[in-house]
Design a protein around this motif. Structure first.
Motif, PDB file in Angstrom:
ATOM      1  N   LYS A 249      36.629   1.998   3.979  1.00 40.80           N
ATOM      2  CA  LYS A 249      36.036   1.192   2.909  1.00 40.80           C
ATOM      3  C   LYS A 249      34.775   0.461   3.349  1.00 40.80           C
ATOM      4  O   LYS A 249      34.310  -0.435   2.662  1.00 40.80           O
ATOM      5  N   ILE A 270      33.173  -2.029   0.175  1.00 36.33           N
ATOM      6  CA  ILE A 270      33.583  -1.933  -1.216  1.00 36.33           C
ATOM      7  C   ILE A 270      35.101  -2.000  -1.258  1.00 36.33           C
ATOM      8  O   ILE A 270      35.761  -1.915  -0.222  1.00 36.33           O
ATOM      9  N   SER A 272      37.400  -0.069  -2.519  1.00 34.17           N
ATOM     10  CA  SER A 272      38.227   1.123  -2.544  1.00 34.17           C
ATOM     11  C   SER A 272      37.549   2.218  -1.739  1.00 34.17           C
ATOM     12  O   SER A 272      36.354   2.135  -1.441  1.00 34.17           O
ATOM     13  N   THR A 273      38.290   3.230  -1.361  1.00 33.33           N
ATOM     14  CA  THR A 273      37.755   4.311  -0.543  1.00 33.33           C
ATOM     15  C   THR A 273      36.733   5.128  -1.334  1.00 33.33           C
ATOM     16  O   THR A 273      37.001   5.591  -2.433  1.00 33.33           O
ATOM     17  N   SER A 274      35.546   5.302  -0.761  1.00 37.99           N
ATOM     18  CA  SER A 274      34.487   6.045  -1.440  1.00 37.99           C
ATOM     19  C   SER A 274      34.731   7.546  -1.361  1.00 37.99           C
ATOM     20  O   SER A 274      35.374   8.039  -0.443  1.00 37.99           O
ATOM     21  N   VAL A 288      28.311   5.004  -5.808  1.00 38.52           N
ATOM     22  CA  VAL A 288      29.488   5.279  -4.987  1.00 38.52           C
ATOM     23  C   VAL A 288      30.731   5.409  -5.868  1.00 38.52           C
ATOM     24  O   VAL A 288      31.304   4.403  -6.296  1.00 38.52           O
ATOM     25  N   THR A 290      34.701   6.029  -6.361  1.00 38.33           N
ATOM     26  CA  THR A 290      35.813   5.697  -5.481  1.00 38.33           C
ATOM     27  C   THR A 290      37.084   6.402  -5.929  1.00 38.33           C
ATOM     28  O   THR A 290      37.184   6.904  -7.047  1.00 38.33           O
ATOM     29  N   SER A 291      38.055   6.388  -5.045  1.00 34.65           N
ATOM     30  CA  SER A 291      39.301   7.110  -5.294  1.00 34.65           C
ATOM     31  C   SER A 291      40.111   6.514  -6.442  1.00 34.65           C
ATOM     32  O   SER A 291      40.999   7.170  -6.968  1.00 34.65           O
ATOM     33  N   TYR A 296      30.462   2.284  -8.144  1.00 31.71           N
ATOM     34  CA  TYR A 296      29.711   1.127  -7.673  1.00 31.71           C
ATOM     35  C   TYR A 296      28.251   1.506  -7.475  1.00 31.71           C
ATOM     36  O   TYR A 296      27.914   2.666  -7.229  1.00 31.71           O
ATOM     37  N   GLN A 311      30.014  -3.281  -9.328  1.00 37.31           N
ATOM     38  CA  GLN A 311      30.871  -2.325 -10.031  1.00 37.31           C
ATOM     39  C   GLN A 311      30.332  -2.051 -11.427  1.00 37.31           C
ATOM     40  O   GLN A 311      30.136  -2.959 -12.231  1.00 37.31           O
TER      41      GLN A 311
END
Length: 331
Positions: A249, A270, A272-274, A288, A290-291, A296, A311
């Motif tokens: 992250k 960020i 959450s995982t990109s 970006v 995210t999962s 973002y 976001q």
């Protein structure tokens, strides 16, 4: 002033004051004006998920407006995509998509509208499948794709045909790459730097040289200075920095293209995982996905700095973007 006229003045004054307070509560800049009305920047964000490809208009107030609430193109298994404004020297912009790892499909795009695809003819290449990531050179004359443990450069003679291709050694990298970015902002006569990343958390990024119209290097440099082992890279021609997106992250930025073995200049986080981010080169903005279905936006500067994440989209918005795969920007 008579008593009646004075009373009327008091009523008018109270009315003006009431209007002024209403203006302030509504967030207006002045009582004579209104809030800024968002309009399109002329740039579009394409996002893929399990349903297909969605298009969003990027607005002047840093928001996203969906072109449609349904996918413009319905397909599953997108491994990567890249926008090219002048593919092979042609004037029709294209969105190149890795379809299930087996074909490279070219979608004509115009103002967020995605047309009917045509498969890129790569029959003159020894590699025709197992593609895992894609990028393009700034002029749009080459597509670079990773496959198995190597990389191939496809020279486009038109939007959907190739003059030739150049492959690197079949075992060039330590494992199968998950991402690729290319830096051709180099001095005349110097080769480009091709940076690959890996989904294997134990494998740091690797950089190999490549000459447009020529060959790849044979000895990649392992970037031991990058400790997060990020699976996704980007390169910005306007800032000349690589941007690496880690599974922890944390976005690690500022790997100067001319000095990839130096320590990163800055980083941001960020929530959450990109997953496979993309870049608006003209606006110096990174998008970006995210999962968890969010998108973002992060600004980048020529000194290598990167702004905090803003976001723009979440899973509760319409359309809901669950299972986001990758993105690209039409700029």
């Amino acid at each position: 002033m008579t008593r009646s006229s004075g009373h009327a003045f008091q009523i008018i004054r109270k009315g003006v004051l009431t209007l002024f307070l209403l203006c302030l509560s509504a967030g207006l800049l002045s009582c004579g004006g209104g809030p800024e009305v968002a309009s399109s920047t002329g740039h579009y964000l394409f996002v893929s998920n399990s349903n297909g490809i969605y298009a969003f208009s990027i607005q002047t107030n840093n928001t996203l407006s969906p072109v449609s609430t349904s996918a413009e193109q319905s397909l599953n298994g997108i491994n990567g995509m890249v926008y090219v404004a002048t593919p092979g020297g042609q004037t029709t912009p294209m969105l190149y998509v890795i379809n299930a790892g087996t074909t490279i499909d070219a979608y004509p795009v115009n103002g967020g509208s995605i047309g009917t695809p045509t498969s890129v003819k790569i029959s003159n290449c020894p590699v025709s499948s197992s593609f895992t990531a894609i990028t393009a050179t700034p002029g749009g004359h080459y597509l670079l794709l990773t496959y198995e443990s190597s990389v191939v450069a496809i020279n486009l003679s038109g939007a959907t045909t190739s003059n030739s291709c150049t492959t690197a050694s079949s075992s060039l990298f330590t494992s199968t790459p998950s991402g690729i970015a290319v830096d051709c902002a180099v001095q005349t006569g110097h080769p480009c730097n091709v940076l690959t990343t890996f989904s294997n958390s134990n494998a740091p990024p690797e950089v190999v040289s490549w000459t447009e119209g020529g060959s790849f290097g044979t000895s990649p440099t392992s970037l031991s200075n990058i400790t997060t082992n990020p699976p996704y890279p980007l390169f910005s021609l306007s800032t000349t920095y690589f941007y690496l997106f880690s599974p922890t992250k944390t976005i690690v930025s500022s790997l100067l293209g001319s000095s990839t073995t130096s320590s990163p200049t800055s980083s941001q986080t960020i929530s959450s995982t990109s997953v496979s981010p993309c870049l608006d080169t003209l606006a110096n903005q990174i998008y970006v996905p995210t999962s968890n279905g969010s998108i973002y936006q992060m600004g980048i500067q020529t000194n290598g700095s990167i702004s905090g994440a803003n976001q723009l989209w979440n899973l509760g918005d319409t359309p809901a973007l669950d299972s986001i795969g990758t993105c690209a920007v039409e700029d």
